[in-house]
Enzyme design. Structure first.
Site: not given
Length: 300
Positions: A111, A251, A278
């Protein structure tokens, strides 16, 4: 499969502050070590703890808490302009230097950690051997647009609750938190019961949201912090190391978010985890580790 790897924890002095780190495995192994950069900005290493599995195959794995987070120095009174990409790039350089791996290492960023990783890679550090970008956006404007698109598919009552409390700026309201959780259960982690390490990160973020608020903003849908206009898209061709781009079918880092990495990084490949959102390293842990280790093994 080797014996259980040795674990060592410590602190790397970083200016007047301390960066906490943990090494799982032997840094002198023939396999190139991998540094794990967590997300947020403002999360902790806990929710990406599962990447320690890579050490079971003899590869040293370095977790660390970025400054302001977790077991590293917290700076709740630092001004908003203190929290910059350059700060975290300097911290990463300092850590690899402190651990004596600056001449050869892999970097895996999840991320926000992948945003940091891409910024690190475009500078072409001589020791960077390979890069893994896990569920990372290449552009924050695209990230926000995609989050709002995914949100528009949620049940109408959930959307209405989000809109009501956003209009009042009441992001801490229990109903707003519950509505946000619906989004998280769809697009962040789809496991029916979240592992303790994921809950620990969310608890830590709630306890000290300094970095998240400064760089992101109050929520995933309202990015008003210093990263709001960030994009690495036009600089991606500068990345000159083999790169794995991995994300989940559900995601919040959607295909639109990750596609530029695949298209513009010269030596890149993509893996889509079909049953993940995610956090494929949690949702499809064993399969994710297999893909990552196979990729890193090719670069050894």
């Amino acid at each position: 499969m080797s014996d259980q790897p040795v674990i060592r924890e410590g602190y790397a002095p970083f200016g007047n502050n301390q960066t906490w780190f943990r090494v799982t495995g032997d840094l002198s192994s023939a396999k190139t070590p991998v540094v794990i950069a967590h997300g947020g900005p403002g999360c902790t290493h806990d929710y990406v703890d599962s990447f320690k599995d890579l050490a079971l195959n003899g590869r040293a794995v370095i977790h660390y808490d970025q400054i302001g987070n977790g077991k590293s120095t917290h700076l709740p009174n630092a001004s908003q302009d203190f929290w910059t990409i350059e700060l975290f790039l300097s911290e990463l350089d300092n850590l690899t230097r402190h651990l004596g791996i600056r001449s050869r290492y892999n970097l895996l960023g999840q991320s926000w950690g992948g945003m940091l990783g891409s910024e690190h890679a475009i500078r072409r550090p001589s020791g960077l051997n390979a890069l893994v970008l896990a569920s990372s956006p290449s552009s924050m404007p695209v990230w926000v647009a995609e989050a709002l698109r995914l949100r528009s598919a949620l049940p109408q009552d959930v959307q209405d609750t989000l809109a009501l409390h956003e209009a009042n700026g009441d992001y801490d309201h229990p109903d707003y938190q519950a509505a946000s959780d619906v989004f998280y259960r769809h697009h962040v982690c789809r496991l029916p019961v979240w592992p303790d390490e994921v809950n620990r990160t969310f608890a830590a973020l709630a306890a000290d949201p300094t970095v998240y608020h400064a760089m992101n903003g109050p929520t995933e849908f309202h990015v008003i912090g210093s990263l709001k206009d960030w994009s690495v898209v036009d600089r991606l061709p500068l990345i000159d190391v083999p790169t794995l781009v991995i994300s989940g079918r559900y995601d919040e880092a959607t295909e639109a978010c990750v596609e530029p990495f695949v298209r513009l990084i010269p030596n890149s490949r993509q893996v889509m985890m079909e049953n993940s959102a995610h956090m494929c390293h949690v949702e499809e842990r064993q399969q994710t580790m297999a893909f990552v280790e196979a990729f890193l093994g090719e670069q050894d």
